[in-house]
Design an enzyme around this catalytic site. Structure first.
Site, PDB file in Angstrom:
ATOM      1  N   LYS A   1      11.401   2.873  -4.523  1.00 27.98           N
ATOM      2  CA  LYS A   1      12.402   3.376  -3.578  1.00 27.98           C
ATOM      3  C   LYS A   1      13.676   3.764  -4.332  1.00 27.98           C
ATOM      4  CE  LYS A   1      11.106   0.373   0.336  1.00 27.98           C
ATOM      5  NZ  LYS A   1      10.769   1.404   1.324  1.00 27.98           N
TER       6      LYS A   1
ATOM      7  N   ARG B   1       1.004  -2.106   5.685  1.00 26.26           N
ATOM      8  CA  ARG B   1      -0.258  -1.899   6.418  1.00 26.26           C
ATOM      9  C   ARG B   1      -1.445  -2.484   5.670  1.00 26.26           C
ATOM     10  NH1 ARG B   1       1.018   4.337   6.660  1.00 26.26           N
ATOM     11  NH2 ARG B   1       3.061   3.352   6.760  1.00 26.26           N
TER      12      ARG B   1
END
Ligand code: BES
Ligand code: ZN
Ligand code: ZN
Length: 490
Positions: A270, A344
Site C-alpha cells: 500500500k 477474503r
C-alpha cells in the site's frame, strides 16, 4: 458505572442534563424550585434555540447541581434514537475533560423511556471513551470515567425494567470500549498471538469453549489462504474457534471475523499515506470476540460459533506473491492477483471450516474493501448475502442498535469478474465493484448456507474527532451482531 433511576430530580449529581427541543418555551418536568428558576432564566434569555446537537453548558449558583447542560434535540418529531445517542456522546465528550463524574439526566421526548434510557447510557459511555494506553501524561482535571448517572422522570412501575435495560447497556458499552482499546492498540503490541490471547482470556471468563490453532495445526488442516497470507511475516498465524453452546438451542449461528493485525498490502504494498491505520484491519475479529463476550452474558438460546483467523500481512522474503495459486481449505484453487486482497483469503478458509458445524446462519464481518468506504462512507456498513430474510433481519438489528447497514447487489453477473484463466477463481478482478467482488468471492465458500457478509471498512474507524466521539476505533459491530443473534433466538 453506578446507575440510579427515579421519579424526581432530588438525587444529587454534579451535572444536570436537560434535553431541549426546538421552539420550546418551557421545561415542566423539573420539580426542584431553585433549579426551575435557574432554567427559566436561561430559557428566557433566548440563547438556546434547541437545534440538533446544540449545547449550552452553564455553571449554576447552586451547590447541587453545580452545572447544567442544555442539549439541543431539534424538532421533536424528527430526532431519532440514533441522534439521541450522539447527543449523549456530545455531553460526555464535553464534560469529562471538566472533571465531571456524576450525571443527572432528565428523560423527555417522544420515545418510550425503555428505549431512550439505554440509548443515553450507550451514548454517554461511547462519548466518554479515550485511548490513553500509550500516553505518559494523563490530561489534568479530566475525569477518567463516569462514576454515576441518575436518570429521572421515570414512573415507579417502570423503574425496574428501565434499570435492567440500562445495566445491560452499561455492560455492553464497557465491553465495546474495552475492545476499542484492542483495535486501537498498535500492531507491534497487538500481534496475531496477542489477539488470539484476547479471545481466549475472554472465553476463560465465560462458559465459551475455545480452541486456538497455531501454524502447525493450520498447516495440518490445509488452510491454504491463512498460510499464504501469513508467510510474509515473522508473526505466526492463529485460528481461534469459540463455541457458545447453551443447553437448549434450535439454531446454530456461525460468526466469522477478519483478524489482520496489520495490513501492509504485502508484495502489492500500500502507499505510505494512511498505512498506519491498517492496524484496525482486525476490527471484524474484535466484533466477533466482543459479541461472543456479550452473548455469553445475556445467554440467548442459540448456539454461536465464533471463528477468527488472525494473521499479519507483510512483504517478507517468503511472502506470497501475485500470480501464486493457492489451494484453499475447501480444496478450491485461487490465483492471487493482489496480495492486498488478503482478507477474503483468510475468511474463505474460516467460512469453509465453519460449515462443519452445520450452521443455519453464517455471518462474516470484515474491514474488507476500500471501495466500501468510497461507496458508503462512515455511517453505514455494506451488507451482501444470499438470503433476503437474513439481510432484512440484520437491517432491522441495525436500526435497533444504530449500527446501520446498506445492501449492495450480489447478482450472478458479478461472478464474471473473478474468473481466472488458471485457477478456480482469482482474488481480485480489477477495480470495478470492489465491495461486491469481495462478497462474490466469499460466496464460493459457504455452499447453500444462508449467509451475509458485512463490510465495516468505513464504520470501524473514524479518521477525525466527532463532537460525540474521539477519532480511531468505533467498536462498530459488537452491538449489531449481538442484536442479530438475539433476534435469531426469538
Ligand atoms: N484492509 C483492506 C481494506 C480497507 C481499506 C480497510 C481501507 C479499511 C480501509 C483490504 O485488505 C484491502 O487492502 N483491500 C483492497 C482490495 C483490492 C486490492 C482489490 C482495497 O480495498 O484496496
Ligand atoms: Zn489488504
Ligand atoms: Zn485487509
Amino acid at each position: 458505572m453506578e446507575i440510579d433511576i427515579g421519579e424526581t430530580d432530588s438525587v444529587r449529581s454534579q451535572l444536570l442534563i436537560i434535553p431541549f427541543f426546538e421552539d420550546e418555551k418551557e421545561i415542566r418536568e423539573v420539580r426542584d424550585k431553585r433549579i426551575m428558576e435557574f432554567i427559566s432564566r436561561i430559557l428566557k434569555s433566548g440563547a438556546l434555540k434547541g437545534k440538533t446537537f446544540e449545547t449550552l453548558f452553564t455553571v449554576t449558583d447552586l451547590s447541587e447541581p453545580k452545572y447544567i447542560m442544555f442539549s439541543g434535540m431539534g424538532k421533536r418529531e424528527q430526532i431519532t434514537l440514533h441522534d439521541l445517542r450522539k447527543v449523549a456522546g456530545i455531553v460526555s465528550k464535553i464534560c469529562m475533560p471538566k472533571g465531571i463524574e456524576s450525571y443527572g439526566i432528565l428523560l423527555r421526548g417522544i420515545w418510550s423511556k425503555k428505549l431512550s434510557a439505554p440509548a443515553w447510557v450507550e451514548g454517554l459511555l461511547h462519548g466518554a471513551y479515550r485511548y490513553t494506553d500509550f500516553k505518559s501524561e494523563k490530561p489534568d482535571n479530566a475525569s477518567q470515567e463516569i462514576k454515576k448517572i441518575f436518570l429521572f422522570n421515570v414512573k415507579e412501575n417502570e423503574k425496574k425494567d428501565i434499570k435492567n435495560l440500562c445495566s445491560r447497556s452499561n455492560k455492553i458499552l464497557n465491553s465495546v470500549n474495552a475492545y476499542r482499546n484492542v483495535i486501537n492498540a498498535p500492531s507491534n503490541y497487538m500481534t496475531p498471538a496477542k489477539l488470539a490471547k484476547v479471545a481466549t482470556e475472554m472465553a476463560q471468563k465465560t462458559e465459551i469453549r475455545h480452541k486456538v490453532f497455531g501454524l502447525k495445526e493450520i498447516e495440518e488442516l490445509k488452510m491454504g489462504g491463512i498460510i499464504a497470507v501469513s508467510k510474509g511475516s515473522r508473526e505466526e498465524p492463529r485460528f481461534v474457534e469459540l463455541d457458545y453452546c447453551p443447553k437448549k438451542y434450535k439454531k446454530t449461528v456461525c460468526l466469522v471475523g477478519k483478524g489482520v493485525t496489520f495490513d501492509s498490502g504485502g508484495i502489492s504494498i500500500k502507499p505510505w499515506d494512511g498505512m498506519e491505520k491498517m492496524k484496525y484491519d482486525m476490527a471484524g475479529a474484535t466484533a466477533v470476540i466482543g459479541a461472543m463476550d456479550i452473548i455469553s452474558q445475556i445467554k440467548p438460546a442459540v448456539r454461536v460459533i465464533g471463528l477468527v483467523p488472525v494473521v499479519e500481512n507483510l512483504p517478507g522474503g517468503s511472502a506470497y506473491k501475485p500470480g501464486d495459486i493457492i489451494r484453499m481449505y475447501s480444496g478450491k484453487t485461487v490465483e492471487v492477483i493482489s496480495t492486498d486482497a488478503e482478507g477474503r483469503l483468510i475468511l474463505a478458509d474460516a467460512l469453509a471450516y465453519g460449515l462443519k458445524f452445520k450452521p443455519s446462519t453464517m455471518i462474516d464481518i470484515a474491514t474488507l474493501t476500500g471501495a466500501c468506504v468510497i461507496a458508503l462512507g462512515h455511517d453505514a456498513s455494506g451488507i451482501l448475502g444470499n438470503n433476503e430474510k437474513l439481510i432484512r433481519l440484520v437491517k432491522l438489528a441495525g436500526e435497533d442498535t444504530g449500527e446501520r447497514v446498506w445492501e449492495l447487489p450480489l447478482w450472478k453477473e458479478y461472478e464474471e469478474l473473478i474468473k481466472s484463466d488458471h485457477a478456480d477463481m482469482k482474488n481480485v478482478g480489477g477495480r470495478d465493484a470492489g465491495t461486491i467482488q469481495g462478497a462474490v468471492f466469499l460466496k464460493r465458500f459457504i455452499g447453500e448456507t444462508p449467509w451475509v457478509h458485512i463490510d465495516i471498512a468505513g464504520t470501524a474507524w473514524h479518521d477525525n474527532d466527532k463532537p460525540y466521539a474521539v477519532a480511531g476505533a468505533t467498536g462498530w459491530g459488537i452491538r449489531l451482531l449481538t442484536r442479530v443473534v438475539e433476534k435469531l433466538g426469538e
